[in-house]
Design a protein around this motif. Structure first.
Motif, PDB file in Angstrom:
ATOM      1  N   LEU A 166      35.579  49.678  37.732  1.00 13.81           N
ATOM      2  CA  LEU A 166      36.441  50.486  38.603  1.00 13.81           C
ATOM      3  C   LEU A 166      36.026  51.948  38.572  1.00 13.81           C
ATOM      4  O   LEU A 166      35.847  52.585  39.621  1.00 13.81           O
ATOM      5  CB  LEU A 166      37.898  50.339  38.162  1.00 13.81           C
TER       6      LEU A 166
ATOM      7  N   THR B  23      36.144  41.734  50.858  1.00 17.13           N
ATOM      8  CA  THR B  23      36.484  42.023  49.463  1.00 17.13           C
ATOM      9  C   THR B  23      37.245  40.875  48.825  1.00 17.13           C
ATOM     10  O   THR B  23      36.975  40.489  47.677  1.00 17.13           O
ATOM     11  CB  THR B  23      37.304  43.316  49.375  1.00 17.13           C
TER      12      THR B  23
ATOM     13  N   MET C 218      38.471  53.975  47.635  1.00 14.51           N
ATOM     14  CA  MET C 218      38.587  52.518  47.512  1.00 14.51           C
ATOM     15  C   MET C 218      39.735  51.938  48.351  1.00 14.51           C
ATOM     16  O   MET C 218      39.687  50.779  48.744  1.00 14.51           O
ATOM     17  CB  MET C 218      38.766  52.139  46.040  1.00 14.51           C
TER      18      MET C 218
ATOM     19  N   ASN D 201      32.069  51.368  45.401  1.00 18.36           N
ATOM     20  CA  ASN D 201      33.473  51.009  45.205  1.00 18.36           C
ATOM     21  C   ASN D 201      33.696  49.526  45.463  1.00 18.36           C
ATOM     22  O   ASN D 201      34.418  48.852  44.733  1.00 18.36           O
ATOM     23  CB  ASN D 201      34.364  51.831  46.152  1.00 18.36           C
TER      24      ASN D 201
ATOM     25  N   CYS E  19      36.880  41.664  39.335  1.00 21.98           N
ATOM     26  CA  CYS E  19      37.360  40.274  39.405  1.00 21.98           C
ATOM     27  C   CYS E  19      36.605  39.402  38.415  1.00 21.98           C
ATOM     28  O   CYS E  19      37.173  38.500  37.779  1.00 21.98           O
ATOM     29  CB  CYS E  19      37.198  39.737  40.821  1.00 21.98           C
TER      30      CYS E  19
ATOM     31  N   GLY F  28      35.469  38.882  46.002  1.00 20.41           N
ATOM     32  CA  GLY F  28      36.139  39.001  44.708  1.00 20.41           C
ATOM     33  C   GLY F  28      36.404  37.640  44.102  1.00 20.41           C
ATOM     34  O   GLY F  28      36.225  37.430  42.897  1.00 20.41           O
TER      35      GLY F  28
ATOM     36  N   GLN G 278      34.860  46.795  42.677  1.00 22.17           N
ATOM     37  CA  GLN G 278      36.081  45.984  42.740  1.00 22.17           C
ATOM     38  C   GLN G 278      35.765  44.497  42.605  1.00 22.17           C
ATOM     39  O   GLN G 278      36.510  43.762  41.961  1.00 22.17           O
ATOM     40  CB  GLN G 278      36.803  46.268  44.053  1.00 22.17           C
ATOM     41  N   ASN G 279      34.656  44.063  43.196  1.00 18.97           N
ATOM     42  CA  ASN G 279      34.239  42.671  42.999  1.00 18.97           C
ATOM     43  C   ASN G 279      33.951  42.392  41.529  1.00 18.97           C
ATOM     44  O   ASN G 279      34.332  41.345  40.984  1.00 18.97           O
ATOM     45  CB  ASN G 279      32.989  42.379  43.832  1.00 18.97           C
TER      46      ASN G 279
END
Length: 514
Positions: free
Chosen positions: A152, A334, A321, A451, A459, A338, A455-456
């Motif tokens: 992140l 996403t 983001m 970003n 996960c 993710g 974020q992926n």
């Protein structure tokens, strides 16, 4: 085609500049492997039992075996208990030998470890055994939490301050906290320091991948990314050899961390910023200087009309983001990617827990794990170049998930067959992981690329934390873990077909409301 794509063609899409850059970018991937899997050796477990030297006051000439027989209870397997001892008594040796001791207590004077000469780990030094043994697992989970936070944080840092800055910061954190881990005074300090190594360890791979593809023609993006992954896997082979030669965990940790000083110096002196990122931030003068340098190294020149065009275009567009979820097509990508990262990670770490026992020593096991990933990387490169990202990603996820389900159909008295099928599942998870790094970066515009990948990656870290916990569900039914490891990747693979294909597609620079 974007103005940057035109300029890239003029200065050379994969010339000496890009090849030299790729070679340098490969170096930190080795240390990323060291950071992530070095814990296998620094936290190595050794057979142990309670320290019962109290009886030597009664019989100083007792052999080690005689001492154990008189002071340690035996478990159901006929082995000496690791965490229990007979209660010390004030009897003389003859009485103890004649009548024995019936009552037991927990270890009171520490433990003795059956470790090879010169070998040590955090387990032996900090006595992280018996009622404290869960702290090893806690430290590993906290390390994964560090990766989660780093994914992140570095996604934001890279998109806001640049790829070069993010790489340098990652290397600096790896160096400082890697050394701090080696100097840890106790298990609690070790856990804090290992968290911060996690913050920079895996997330740097995201930035390195993005940096390589932003300097390269779309047709060479996969080649660059897979080369980075192959070198990372090769780091596992090197790690096994270094750990075999250096058995003291503190010295091993220093050997794995201190050379980062040289890597940091090389990057500070020779690594340029991504020109594509500079343009997306409206910093065109800096971008032009970097592009001219690249053209010079490649033996090319930039036509003046392209320079003028580049000056006329560009944007100072700022994104964060939250824009990923505000823009419909990015939100869809996403959520699906993710889930793909989550499924790949869940399968990778879940199967790793199940196939880690080959009946051979830990060093050879680590070598095999690293070696298995190399053909997975190579096959991935061939398939995504010929069949595209989407069908390859879906195929490997479904292949790995089906392998997990097939394991459930094999009788337990065929362990070799079970292990072979499980390794195929791990092969599929490794390949899907590699594709996810490439595919994710291609699905996002430059202003949000890091970003989005970050974020992926978050996960994936959630799955890494959950993977060992899923095995606890075996108490309800032995099939539950493998069902989850199988069904979730298959579902992710099916959803992958809803994503757009990005093979040989020019990278998007700015987010569009579409």
């Amino acid at each position: 085609m974007s103005s940057f794509g035109q300029v890239l063609k003029e200065i050379g899409e994969f010339g000496l500049f890009q090849k030299r850059l790729l070679i340098i970018l490969c170096i930190p991937t080795v240390f990323s492997a060291f950071v992530t899997f070095g814990q296998v050796f620094t936290g190595m477990s050794f057979p142990h039992h309670c320290n019962t030297n109290w009886i030597l006051e009664r019989g100083p000439n007792l052999t080690e075996e005689e001492q154990k027989n008189l002071t340690l209870p035996v478990n159901e397997d006929g082995r000496f208990e690791s965490c229990k001892m007979f209660t010390p008594v004030d009897w003389d040796l003859e009485t103890i030998e004649a009548y024995g001791i019936n009552s037991t207590i927990d270890c009171t004077d520490g433990w003795d470890y059956e470790a090879p000469e010169g070998a040590s780990s955090i387990l032996t030094e900090f006595d992280v055994v018996c009622d404290k043994s869960s702290l090893i697992g806690v430290s590993q989970s906290i390390y994964m939490a560090g990766i989660f936070f780093g994914a992140l944080a570095f996604g934001t840092i890279s998109d806001r301050f640049g790829r070069r800055f993010a790489i340098l910061l990652s290397l600096l954190l790896q160096l400082l906290f890697g050394v701090a881990v080696a100097l840890s005074p106790n298990i609690y300090a070790y856990t804090v320091f290992i968290f911060f190594t996690g913050v920079s360890g895996i997330p740097i791979l995201m930035t390195l991948t993005v940096m390589s593809m932003e300097w390269t023609d779309p047709s060479k993006v996969a080649v660059c990314s897979i080369i980075l992954m192959i070198v990372n896997s090769s780091g596992l082979l090197v790690l096994a050899g270094i750990a075999y030669l250096i058995r003291d965990w503190r010295i091993l940790q220093l050997v794995l961390s201190v050379p980062i000083v040289l890597v940091l110096a090389i990057f500070f002196c020779f690594i340029p910023e991504s020109a594509r990122w500079l343009i997306s931030q409206g910093r065109k003068e800096e971008a032009l200087k970097v592009l001219q340098r690249a053209a010079q190294v490649n033996g090319r020149t930039m036509p003046e009309d392209l320079l003028d065009k580049l000056k006329m275009e560009g944007s100072t567009e700022r994104r964060n983001m939250l824009d990923i979820f505000r823009i419909p097509y990015l939100r869809k990508r996403t959520l699906i990617m993710g889930f793909n990262w989550f499924a790949s990670s869940l399968m990778y770490f879940g199967l790793g827990l199940n196939v880690s026992s080959f009946g051979i020593n830990i060093y050879l096991t680590q070598f095999i794990f690293g070696f298995v990933e190399i053909p997975a990387n190579m096959i991935t490169l061939v398939l995504i170049q010929y069949f595209g990202r989407r069908i390859s990603q879906a195929g490997f996820l479904i292949f790995g998930g089906v392998s997990c389900l097939v394991v459930l159909a094999i009788p337990k008295d065929l362990p070799v067959v079970i292990t072979t099928i499980a390794v195929l599942g791990k092969f599929g998870s490794t390949a899907s992981f590699n594709i996810a790094y490439i595919y994710s970066a291609e699905l996002y515009p430059t202003v949000l690329r890091q970003n989005g990948v970050g974020q992926n990656n978050m996960c994936a870290r959630i799955a890494g934390i959950l993977a060992p916990l899923i095995w606890l569900l075996e108490v309800y039914h032995h099939t539950i873990p493998m069902l989850l490891y199988g069904i979730i990747p298959i579902a992710a693979g099916i959803l992958s077909f809803l994503l757009p294909e990005t093979l040989n597609v020019e990278l998007e620079d700015y987010a569009e409301l579409k």
